[in-house]
Scaffold this motif. Structure first.
Motif, PDB file in Angstrom:
ATOM      1  N   LYS A   1      12.953  59.974 -22.582  1.00 34.04           N
ATOM      2  CA  LYS A   1      12.378  58.738 -22.043  1.00 34.04           C
ATOM      3  C   LYS A   1      13.222  58.200 -20.888  1.00 34.04           C
ATOM      4  O   LYS A   1      12.681  57.791 -19.853  1.00 34.04           O
ATOM      5  N   GLU A   2      14.544  58.207 -21.052  1.00 33.99           N
ATOM      6  CA  GLU A   2      15.426  57.728 -19.984  1.00 33.99           C
ATOM      7  C   GLU A   2      15.288  58.582 -18.732  1.00 33.99           C
ATOM      8  O   GLU A   2      15.243  58.051 -17.616  1.00 33.99           O
TER       9      GLU A   2
ATOM     10  N   LEU B   1      13.954  57.244 -15.190  1.00 33.65           N
ATOM     11  CA  LEU B   1      14.845  57.411 -14.050  1.00 33.65           C
ATOM     12  C   LEU B   1      14.137  58.144 -12.911  1.00 33.65           C
ATOM     13  O   LEU B   1      14.167  57.692 -11.758  1.00 33.65           O
ATOM     14  N   ARG B   2      13.473  59.234 -13.226  1.00 35.37           N
ATOM     15  CA  ARG B   2      12.738  59.983 -12.194  1.00 35.37           C
ATOM     16  C   ARG B   2      11.663  59.137 -11.547  1.00 35.37           C
ATOM     17  O   ARG B   2      11.482  59.176 -10.326  1.00 35.37           O
ATOM     18  N   LEU B   3      10.949  58.380 -12.368  1.00 29.55           N
ATOM     19  CA  LEU B   3       9.892  57.529 -11.846  1.00 29.55           C
ATOM     20  C   LEU B   3      10.451  56.503 -10.866  1.00 29.55           C
ATOM     21  O   LEU B   3       9.923  56.314  -9.770  1.00 29.55           O
ATOM     22  N   HIS B   4      11.536  55.855 -11.241  1.00 29.54           N
ATOM     23  CA  HIS B   4      12.149  54.867 -10.351  1.00 29.54           C
ATOM     24  C   HIS B   4      12.640  55.528  -9.069  1.00 29.54           C
ATOM     25  O   HIS B   4      12.418  54.999  -7.977  1.00 29.54           O
TER      26      HIS B   4
ATOM     27  N   HIS C   1      16.820  53.343  -2.083  1.00 20.51           N
ATOM     28  CA  HIS C   1      18.175  52.833  -2.253  1.00 20.51           C
ATOM     29  C   HIS C   1      18.879  53.511  -3.430  1.00 20.51           C
ATOM     30  O   HIS C   1      20.045  53.910  -3.318  1.00 20.51           O
ATOM     31  N   CYS C   2      18.174  53.677  -4.520  1.00 21.14           N
ATOM     32  CA  CYS C   2      18.757  54.344  -5.687  1.00 21.14           C
ATOM     33  C   CYS C   2      18.911  55.845  -5.449  1.00 21.14           C
ATOM     34  O   CYS C   2      19.854  56.455  -5.944  1.00 21.14           O
ATOM     35  N   ARG C   3      18.015  56.434  -4.676  1.00 21.41           N
ATOM     36  CA  ARG C   3      18.190  57.855  -4.315  1.00 21.41           C
ATOM     37  C   ARG C   3      19.461  58.021  -3.491  1.00 21.41           C
ATOM     38  O   ARG C   3      20.228  58.966  -3.693  1.00 21.41           O
TER      39      ARG C   3
END
Length: 58
Positions: free
Chosen positions: A22-23, A27-30, A36-38
């Motif tokens: 699930k995490e 995480l992939r979805l975000h 910025h997170c990439r």
């Protein structure tokens, strides 16, 4: 969906432990939608690789 703060925490935790399915999915979805997170993930990878290289070259 995760916010950026939650994402950076998960990215950091992923260095020490295996994330749950699930995490990883959240995480992939975000990361698909957040440049910025990439960029933060790439910076973490660069720092990790640089430190490994520094330890080898010591």
């Amino acid at each position: 969906m995760l916010n950026c703060k939650q994402t950076t925490v998960l990215l950091s935790q992923s260095q020490a432990r295996r994330l749950s399915r699930k995490e990883r999915l959240l995480l992939r979805l975000h990361l698909m939608f957040c440049p910025h997170c990439r960029r933060y993930r790439k910076q973490m990878a660069f720092i990790r690789q640089s430190m490994r290289q520094w330890v080898r070259d010591k």
